[in-house]
Structures are given as structure tokens and as C-alpha cells.
Design an enzyme around this catalytic site. Structure first.
Site, PDB file in Angstrom:
ATOM      1  N   LYS A 209       0.831  -1.217   0.000  1.00 57.00           N
ATOM      2  CA  LYS A 209       0.000   0.000   0.000  1.00 57.00           C
ATOM      3  C   LYS A 209       0.860   1.261   0.000  1.00 57.00           C
ATOM      4  O   LYS A 209       0.588   2.188  -0.742  1.00 57.00           O
ATOM      5  CB  LYS A 209      -0.924   0.041   1.223  1.00 57.00           C
ATOM      6  CG  LYS A 209      -2.004  -0.978   1.248  1.00 57.00           C
ATOM      7  CD  LYS A 209      -2.902  -0.801   2.457  1.00 57.00           C
ATOM      8  CE  LYS A 209      -2.188  -0.730   3.792  1.00 57.00           C
ATOM      9  NZ  LYS A 209      -1.452  -1.936   4.177  1.00 57.00           N
TER      10      LYS A 209
ATOM     11  N   ARG B  72      -9.917   1.378   9.236  1.00 56.53           N
ATOM     12  CA  ARG B  72      -9.469   0.024   9.553  1.00 56.53           C
ATOM     13  C   ARG B  72     -10.595  -0.868  10.049  1.00 56.53           C
ATOM     14  O   ARG B  72     -10.420  -2.073  10.164  1.00 56.53           O
ATOM     15  CB  ARG B  72      -8.370   0.055  10.615  1.00 56.53           C
ATOM     16  CG  ARG B  72      -7.072   0.600  10.107  1.00 56.53           C
ATOM     17  CD  ARG B  72      -6.012   0.509  11.169  1.00 56.53           C
ATOM     18  NE  ARG B  72      -4.817   1.201  10.752  1.00 56.53           N
ATOM     19  CZ  ARG B  72      -3.705   0.614  10.372  1.00 56.53           C
ATOM     20  NH1 ARG B  72      -3.648  -0.703  10.350  1.00 56.53           N
ATOM     21  NH2 ARG B  72      -2.661   1.312  10.013  1.00 56.53           N
TER      22      ARG B  72
ATOM     23  N   ARG C 242      11.538  -7.577   5.756  1.00 56.44           N
ATOM     24  CA  ARG C 242      11.614  -6.128   5.976  1.00 56.44           C
ATOM     25  C   ARG C 242      12.631  -5.743   7.044  1.00 56.44           C
ATOM     26  O   ARG C 242      12.989  -4.596   7.161  1.00 56.44           O
ATOM     27  CB  ARG C 242      10.249  -5.558   6.365  1.00 56.44           C
ATOM     28  CG  ARG C 242       9.293  -5.536   5.213  1.00 56.44           C
ATOM     29  CD  ARG C 242       8.124  -4.618   5.401  1.00 56.44           C
ATOM     30  NE  ARG C 242       7.518  -4.650   6.707  1.00 56.44           N
ATOM     31  CZ  ARG C 242       6.381  -4.057   7.020  1.00 56.44           C
ATOM     32  NH1 ARG C 242       5.717  -3.395   6.091  1.00 56.44           N
ATOM     33  NH2 ARG C 242       5.879  -4.109   8.230  1.00 56.44           N
TER      34      ARG C 242
ATOM     35  N   ARG D  35      12.344  -5.364  10.266  1.00 60.66           N
ATOM     36  CA  ARG D  35      11.889  -4.479  11.330  1.00 60.66           C
ATOM     37  C   ARG D  35      11.845  -5.276  12.621  1.00 60.66           C
ATOM     38  O   ARG D  35      11.531  -6.466  12.621  1.00 60.66           O
ATOM     39  CB  ARG D  35      10.487  -3.934  11.030  1.00 60.66           C
ATOM     40  CG  ARG D  35      10.491  -2.821  10.026  1.00 60.66           C
ATOM     41  CD  ARG D  35       9.131  -2.246   9.735  1.00 60.66           C
ATOM     42  NE  ARG D  35       8.123  -2.439  10.739  1.00 60.66           N
ATOM     43  CZ  ARG D  35       6.856  -2.067  10.592  1.00 60.66           C
ATOM     44  NH1 ARG D  35       6.464  -1.500   9.481  1.00 60.66           N
ATOM     45  NH2 ARG D  35       5.980  -2.276  11.550  1.00 60.66           N
TER      46      ARG D  35
ATOM     47  N   ARG E 243      -0.779  -9.607  13.111  1.00 64.47           N
ATOM     48  CA  ARG E 243      -1.229  -8.441  12.339  1.00 64.47           C
ATOM     49  C   ARG E 243      -2.097  -8.866  11.157  1.00 64.47           C
ATOM     50  O   ARG E 243      -3.094  -8.223  10.838  1.00 64.47           O
ATOM     51  CB  ARG E 243      -0.030  -7.610  11.866  1.00 64.47           C
ATOM     52  CG  ARG E 243       0.561  -6.775  12.979  1.00 64.47           C
ATOM     53  CD  ARG E 243       1.320  -5.571  12.475  1.00 64.47           C
ATOM     54  NE  ARG E 243       2.319  -5.844  11.478  1.00 64.47           N
ATOM     55  CZ  ARG E 243       3.587  -6.181  11.727  1.00 64.47           C
ATOM     56  NH1 ARG E 243       4.008  -6.323  12.953  1.00 64.47           N
ATOM     57  NH2 ARG E 243       4.424  -6.384  10.745  1.00 64.47           N
TER      58      ARG E 243
END
Length: 191
Positions: free
Chosen positions: A18, A93, A132, A134, A145
Site C-alpha cells: 500500500k 481500519r 523487511r 523491522r 497483524r
């Protein structure tokens, strides 16, 4: 032909791309990119009233209530004129946020033109998120998530589908390929 100054919502699970697509669309369509994550960072780092309120919940270890997030987004939209286009990323959301957004937009002359849902299967999402690097992208956190996204977002997608605003776009391809599919989904907008 895509409408001038469209009001758009970009949906997709974590890792769907996104943010990447939003940056491309911002340049291609000359619209404001309104990211809920960026709004949170702005309000928290600048110590605004909404930021302080959000931090008070975060310090308690609880989720920031919808009304705080809604107020942040609506405050940002209120800074735009009716003729400004925008792209919402990461909002709404859940169904409560979608209803609040619709009511507020109808009141001030903004209406959503199209909601684009970038679809990526869970296996690919986990692969992408695992790459990623992270700190919060542990396998457990990633799986949680994705589960929360499926649980809370399905009603939002149905909300927009019932209004004839939803376009599903396959998100498993190159950035350029997905971008073209998104633009094709937006091409149903006419000026």
C-alpha cells in the site's frame, strides 16, 4: 479516464505494498496522501492535543480508541478544499471508522470515489514482512497483524462493496504491474 482530484481509499493487508502504491499514486494523480501512520507520528512528535491523548492510551498499553484516529484523519481532511483529491492509506481500519468517515465526508462535500483493495495471499505476506528487517516483524507479530487485518477489515470491504465503490486488485506482481492494475481499477472513474 480517471476523474480529476479523486477521493480514494487504498486497502490491503500489512505487506501488500500500500505504501509503495500510495507514493506512486500521489505523484501520478496529484493527490494528497493521507496515511494514518504518518498522522500518528506527526501528532505524537509534535505533542498536539490529539497526540497527547493518543500517547496517554499508548502509555497504558491499550489500543488508541477509534475516535482519536477518526479525529486525526478528519482534521487532516478538513484542511483540504472540496476540489482537492486525496488518497487515504491505512484508514478506515474497521466498520466504525468507515461509518464515521462516510458521515463526515457527506457533511463537508467530500465523497469517496473508489476503494482499491490490494489482495495478497497470507503466505506471500509473511514472506514479504519477514524480509523487511523491522524489530516488530517477528513471525508471531506478523501472523497476529494479518489475523487482525482479516478479522477487522472484512466488514469494511463489504461496507464499500455494498456501495459499489470497491475494486479488488491482485497485489502479487512487480511494483509496476500492480500499479498498472490499480490505475486500471481507477479508470472506471470518469471526469
Amino acid at each position: 479516464m480517471i476523474a480529476r482530484n479523486p477521493k480514494l481509499v487504498l486497502f490491503g493487508p500489512p505487506g501488500a505494498g500500500k505504501g509503495t502504491q500510495a507514493q506512486l499514486l500521489k505523484e501520478q494523480l496529484h493527490v494528497d496522501h493521507i496515511s494514518s501512520g504518518d498522522l500518528f507520528r506527526h501528532h505524537l512528535s509534535n505533542g498536539t492535543e490529539l497526540g497527547q491523548l493518543a500517547r496517554s492510551y499508548m502509555n497504558q498499553g491499550v489500543l488508541v480508541p477509534d475516535n482519536v484516529t477518526i479525529d486525526m484523519v478528519l482534521d487532516r481532511i478538513s484542511q483540504l478544499s472540496e476540489s482537492d483529491g486525496f488518497l487515504l492509506d491505512g484508514f478506515p481500519r474497521n466498520a466504525n471508522q468507515a461509518h464515521a468517515l462516510e458521515g463526515a465526508l457527506n457533511t463537508n462535500g467530500h465523497n469517496i470515489h473508489r476503494v482499491v483493495h490490494i489482495q495478497v495471499n497470507d503466505t506471500e505476506l509473511i514472506r514479504r514482512l519477514s524480509n523487511r528487517y523491522r524489530d516488530d516483524d517477528t513471525p508471531e507479530a506478523v501472523a497476529n497483524r494479518i489475523a487482525v487485518y482479516h478479522q477487522e477489515t472484512t466488514p469494511v470491504l463489504d461496507f464499500y462493496r455494498e456501495r459499489g465503490l470497491l475494486s479488488d486488485v491482485p497485489g502479487e506482481g512487480s511494483i509496476a504491474t500492480v500499479n498498472q492494475l490499480v490505475l486500471d481499477a481507477l479508470d472506471v472513474l470518469t471526469s
